[in-house]
Design a protein around this motif. Structure first.
Motif, PDB file in Angstrom:
ATOM      1  N   PRO A 183       0.856  -0.920   0.082  1.00 52.80           N
ATOM      2  CA  PRO A 183       0.074   0.147   0.061  1.00 52.80           C
ATOM      3  C   PRO A 183       0.913   1.305  -0.135  1.00 52.80           C
ATOM      4  O   PRO A 183       1.704   1.380   0.794  1.00 52.80           O
ATOM      5  CB  PRO A 183      -0.881  -0.123   1.444  1.00 52.80           C
ATOM      6  N   LYS A 184       0.395   2.242  -0.838  1.00 54.68           N
ATOM      7  CA  LYS A 184       0.976   3.510  -0.686  1.00 54.68           C
ATOM      8  C   LYS A 184       0.205   4.866  -0.100  1.00 54.68           C
ATOM      9  O   LYS A 184       0.611   5.489   0.473  1.00 54.68           O
ATOM     10  CB  LYS A 184       1.635   3.762  -2.224  1.00 54.68           C
ATOM     11  N   ASN A 185      -0.968   4.645  -0.823  1.00 55.80           N
ATOM     12  CA  ASN A 185      -1.845   5.825  -0.199  1.00 55.80           C
ATOM     13  C   ASN A 185      -1.476   7.054  -0.191  1.00 55.80           C
ATOM     14  O   ASN A 185      -1.679   7.956   0.482  1.00 55.80           O
ATOM     15  CB  ASN A 185      -2.236   5.323   1.164  1.00 55.80           C
ATOM     16  N   TYR A 186      -0.631   7.447  -1.570  1.00 56.98           N
ATOM     17  CA  TYR A 186      -0.086   8.770  -1.722  1.00 56.98           C
ATOM     18  C   TYR A 186      -1.361   9.785  -1.832  1.00 56.98           C
ATOM     19  O   TYR A 186      -2.464   9.697  -2.378  1.00 56.98           O
ATOM     20  CB  TYR A 186       0.585   8.787  -2.812  1.00 56.98           C
ATOM     21  N   LYS A 187      -1.050  10.929  -1.204  1.00 55.15           N
ATOM     22  CA  LYS A 187      -1.917  12.015  -1.357  1.00 55.15           C
ATOM     23  C   LYS A 187      -1.385  12.954  -2.196  1.00 55.15           C
ATOM     24  O   LYS A 187      -0.125  12.975  -2.867  1.00 55.15           O
ATOM     25  CB  LYS A 187      -2.290  12.773  -0.005  1.00 55.15           C
ATOM     26  N   TYR A 210      13.702  31.179   0.262  1.00 58.41           N
ATOM     27  CA  TYR A 210      12.739  30.358   1.173  1.00 58.41           C
ATOM     28  C   TYR A 210      12.148  29.522   0.543  1.00 58.41           C
ATOM     29  O   TYR A 210      11.092  29.648  -0.372  1.00 58.41           O
ATOM     30  CB  TYR A 210      12.047  30.988   2.262  1.00 58.41           C
ATOM     31  N   GLN A 211      11.845  28.177   1.166  1.00 60.10           N
ATOM     32  CA  GLN A 211      11.087  27.186   0.490  1.00 60.10           C
ATOM     33  C   GLN A 211      10.251  26.058   1.381  1.00 60.10           C
ATOM     34  O   GLN A 211      10.671  25.941   2.359  1.00 60.10           O
ATOM     35  CB  GLN A 211      11.754  26.259  -0.796  1.00 60.10           C
ATOM     36  N   GLU A 212       9.141  25.947   1.075  1.00 61.68           N
ATOM     37  CA  GLU A 212       8.255  24.642   1.615  1.00 61.68           C
ATOM     38  C   GLU A 212       7.795  23.478   0.638  1.00 61.68           C
ATOM     39  O   GLU A 212       7.258  23.871  -0.133  1.00 61.68           O
ATOM     40  CB  GLU A 212       7.263  25.492   2.557  1.00 61.68           C
ATOM     41  N   ASP A 213       8.399  22.481   1.262  1.00 59.33           N
ATOM     42  CA  ASP A 213       7.901  21.420   0.209  1.00 59.33           C
ATOM     43  C   ASP A 213       7.244  20.418   0.950  1.00 59.33           C
ATOM     44  O   ASP A 213       7.484  19.963   2.132  1.00 59.33           O
ATOM     45  CB  ASP A 213       9.177  20.637  -0.380  1.00 59.33           C
ATOM     46  N   TYR A 214       5.931  19.823   0.564  1.00 60.83           N
ATOM     47  CA  TYR A 214       4.923  19.081   1.412  1.00 60.83           C
ATOM     48  C   TYR A 214       5.131  17.648   0.622  1.00 60.83           C
ATOM     49  O   TYR A 214       4.510  17.461  -0.683  1.00 60.83           O
ATOM     50  CB  TYR A 214       3.749  19.449   1.592  1.00 60.83           C
ATOM     51  N   THR A 215       5.337  16.610   1.516  1.00 64.17           N
ATOM     52  CA  THR A 215       5.467  15.119   0.885  1.00 64.17           C
ATOM     53  C   THR A 215       4.128  14.544   0.570  1.00 64.17           C
ATOM     54  O   THR A 215       3.295  14.746   1.421  1.00 64.17           O
ATOM     55  CB  THR A 215       6.148  14.286   1.951  1.00 64.17           C
ATOM     56  N   PRO A 216       4.005  13.789  -0.370  1.00 61.06           N
ATOM     57  CA  PRO A 216       2.601  12.843  -0.743  1.00 61.06           C
ATOM     58  C   PRO A 216       2.688  11.774   0.175  1.00 61.06           C
ATOM     59  O   PRO A 216       1.467  11.021   0.310  1.00 61.06           O
ATOM     60  CB  PRO A 216       2.780  12.703  -2.228  1.00 61.06           C
ATOM     61  N   ILE A 217       3.613  11.504   0.955  1.00 63.19           N
ATOM     62  CA  ILE A 217       3.730  10.017   1.413  1.00 63.19           C
ATOM     63  C   ILE A 217       3.218  10.213   2.912  1.00 63.19           C
ATOM     64  O   ILE A 217       3.719  10.890   3.777  1.00 63.19           O
ATOM     65  CB  ILE A 217       5.223   9.520   1.416  1.00 63.19           C
ATOM     66  N   PRO A 218       2.097   9.454   3.141  1.00 63.30           N
ATOM     67  CA  PRO A 218       1.511   9.510   4.858  1.00 63.30           C
ATOM     68  C   PRO A 218       2.655   8.543   5.536  1.00 63.30           C
ATOM     69  O   PRO A 218       3.275   7.662   5.159  1.00 63.30           O
ATOM     70  CB  PRO A 218       0.188   8.745   4.550  1.00 63.30           C
ATOM     71  N   ASP A 219       2.532   8.916   6.650  1.00 57.26           N
ATOM     72  CA  ASP A 219       3.676   8.121   7.782  1.00 57.26           C
ATOM     73  C   ASP A 219       3.423   6.523   7.700  1.00 57.26           C
ATOM     74  O   ASP A 219       4.304   5.879   7.673  1.00 57.26           O
ATOM     75  CB  ASP A 219       3.339   8.621   8.957  1.00 57.26           C
ATOM     76  N   LEU A 224      11.748   3.075   1.965  1.00 54.52           N
ATOM     77  CA  LEU A 224      13.060   3.758   1.462  1.00 54.52           C
ATOM     78  C   LEU A 224      13.100   4.072   0.042  1.00 54.52           C
ATOM     79  O   LEU A 224      14.126   4.519  -0.450  1.00 54.52           O
ATOM     80  CB  LEU A 224      14.269   2.468   1.920  1.00 54.52           C
ATOM     81  N   ASP A 225      12.095   3.543  -0.562  1.00 57.27           N
ATOM     82  CA  ASP A 225      12.346   3.702  -2.303  1.00 57.27           C
ATOM     83  C   ASP A 225      12.107   5.120  -2.543  1.00 57.27           C
ATOM     84  O   ASP A 225      12.161   5.602  -3.965  1.00 57.27           O
ATOM     85  CB  ASP A 225      11.395   2.671  -3.112  1.00 57.27           C
ATOM     86  N   ASN A 226      11.165   5.863  -1.895  1.00 61.13           N
ATOM     87  CA  ASN A 226      10.926   7.389  -2.002  1.00 61.13           C
ATOM     88  C   ASN A 226      11.111   7.911  -0.819  1.00 61.13           C
ATOM     89  O   ASN A 226       9.682   8.555  -0.115  1.00 61.13           O
ATOM     90  CB  ASN A 226       9.737   7.372  -2.736  1.00 61.13           C
ATOM     91  N   PRO A 227      12.086   8.159   0.198  1.00 65.00           N
ATOM     92  CA  PRO A 227      11.993   8.579   1.371  1.00 65.00           C
ATOM     93  C   PRO A 227      12.054  10.298   1.332  1.00 65.00           C
ATOM     94  O   PRO A 227      12.927  10.965   1.539  1.00 65.00           O
ATOM     95  CB  PRO A 227      13.649   8.340   1.806  1.00 65.00           C
TER      96      PRO A 227
END
Length: 237
Positions: A183-187, A210-219, A224-227
């Motif tokens: 399961p990935k369940n990316y947003k 300055y930058q802010e980057d929001y990951t698609p990966i839930p905890d 490790l394939d997309n950390p």
């Protein structure tokens, strides 16, 4: 329990790009890209028949499980294509506004799957693993608001919600399994940046951003394939 997640991963995505741009008027330009994309993956993880029978076993002490562990190694490669289109508006000599669309793509990484048991016994198969590149929307602005001063901002949107499950199919069962479903369940995700440049001399520029980057990966599906995690950063140059 993380012992039975991926323990070692190398994932590379490279592209060769052919670009063409045309300025229709002084203030309007269009550009397009054609991309040939190569994906390469190697990954290792432990498999254990006791854990396959009862997933709660992965919480047991390592000393009780390790004698039954077997190491699985996947490797493979895929080719796919994608395209991009962008526009640039220059309504004033001091103002530029750009936007682009990056098309998504799907790929099946195919290669070898090998399982090695603690006693040296081996099993082998061929695998096919699905990967996706999400479509992306980008927009940016650059404004020279005073002599030798420029301010710029970018925003990017990544449509990652299409990646809900990673499926690996095996040509020959390994440890009795014909496939793996992770399961990935990316947003969906986004990134924004803002920066200021000061031209100290014609040959010398000072920049801060300055930058802010929001990951698609839930905890709960972090691997490790997309950390990737949420990130904030300040840059100077």
């Amino acid at each position: 329990p993380t012992r039975y997640h991926a323990t070692k991963v190398l994932f590379l995505s490279s592209r060769a790009t052919l670009s063409l741009a045309y300025r229709f008027t002084r203030w309007f330009s269009v550009g397009v890209n054609g991309n040939l994309v190569n994906m390469y993956l190697t990954a290792e993880r432990f498999m254990n028949p006791l854990v396959l029978q009862d997933p709660d076993k992965r919480f047991e002490p390592k000393a009780e499980l390790a004698p039954f562990d077997a190491k699985l190694r996947l490797s493979g490669m895929a080719w796919t294509g994608s395209w991009d289109v962008g526009v640039l508006f220059e309504p004033l000599d001091t103002l530029r506004i750009g936007a682009s669309f990056v098309a998504g793509a799907r790929a099946n990484i195919k290669g070898r799957a090998r399982l090695r048991y603690a006693d040296g016994a081996k099993e082998s198969s061929r695998h096919s693993t699905n990967f996706v590149i999400p479509f992306t929307l980008k927009v940016g602005i650059n404004w020279e608001f005073a002599k030798d001063f420029e301010i710029a901002a970018d925003y990017r949107y990544y449509h990652y919600q299409i990646f809900q499950e990673q499926l690996t199919k095996l040509s020959t069962p390994i440890m009795g399994l014909k496939e793996f479903r992770d399961p990935k369940n990316y947003k969906n995700a986004s990134n924004w940046c803002v920066g200021l440049m000061y031209r100290v001399l014609p040959q010398l520029e000072f920049m801060v951003g300055y930058q802010e980057d929001y990951t698609p990966i839930p905890d709960e599906t972090y691997t490790l394939d997309n950390p990737s995690r949420d990130q904030r950063g300040i840059s100077l140059g």
